[in-house]
Design an enzyme around this catalytic site. Structure first.
Site, PDB file in Angstrom:
ATOM      1  N   HIS A  25      -0.548   4.512   0.122  1.00 47.45           N
ATOM      2  CA  HIS A  25      -1.383   5.650   0.526  1.00 47.45           C
ATOM      3  C   HIS A  25      -0.757   6.361   1.725  1.00 47.45           C
ATOM      4  CE1 HIS A  25      -4.313   3.270  -1.783  1.00 47.45           C
ATOM      5  NE2 HIS A  25      -4.822   4.452  -2.083  1.00 47.45           N
ATOM      6  N   ASP A  56       0.837  -1.198   0.000  1.00 54.21           N
ATOM      7  CA  ASP A  56       0.000   0.000   0.000  1.00 54.21           C
ATOM      8  C   ASP A  56       0.875   1.251   0.000  1.00 54.21           C
ATOM      9  OD1 ASP A  56      -1.940   1.966   0.408  1.00 54.21           O
ATOM     10  OD2 ASP A  56      -3.055   0.758   1.848  1.00 54.21           O
TER      11      ASP A  56
END
Length: 151
Positions: free
Chosen positions: A20, A18
């Site tokens: 983000h 990930d």
């Protein structure tokens, strides 16, 4: 044992593949403003990096963020890794943890079964997580942090 917020260290990062970064940036600012010492590992953090940082900084809490919906795969065996390194810290996870996360109770139960002490959805206000951590670490406000009651 009542602890002072200023001596409490949290390790924060986005697990797995990930990338983000916005959520952990907000969390870093909120936890720092609340008096915690925050070690931000950034994005695409491995389980081993979380464990190494927790040991290196004698962390009181490990906060895992994931927004891309694959946290269950990324967190398989996570607490085994922490335990193998001798990490004895409160562990939280939050974000958009499952693709199509429409049954929140089931999602929360899944991550509690993986060993997380608390599980938060992507809509959780950082203040809620801060309050939970203060409770879990038995942190009481100092005299200067207590609200003043006027007569």
């Amino acid at each position: 044992m009542v602890l002072n917020t200023m001596s409490q260290t949290v390790v924060l990062g986005v697990i797995g593949s990930d990338a983000h970064v916005v959520g952990i940036t907000i969390l870093e600012q909120a936890f720092s403003a609340a008096g915690f010492d925050v070690v931000n590992l950034g994005v695409q953090t491995s389980q081993e990096e979380f464990a190494e940082a927790a040991v290196a900084h004698d962390a009181n809490a490990v906060l895992v963020s994931s927004l891309y919906g694959h946290a269950e795969q990324d967190c398989q065996g996570f607490h085994d890794v922490l335990e193998s390194r001798g990490v004895d810290a409160v562990s939280y996870i939050g974000g958009n943890l499952a693709v199509g996360q429409d049954d929140w109770d089931r999602t929360r139960e899944t991550f509690e079964a993986l060993g997380f002490d608390r599980v938060f959805d992507s809509e959780t206000d950082p203040e809620e997580a801060i309050a939970a951590l203060r409770t879990d670490l038995d942190i009481r406000p100092t005299e200067s942090e207590r609200p003043r009651i006027s007569s």
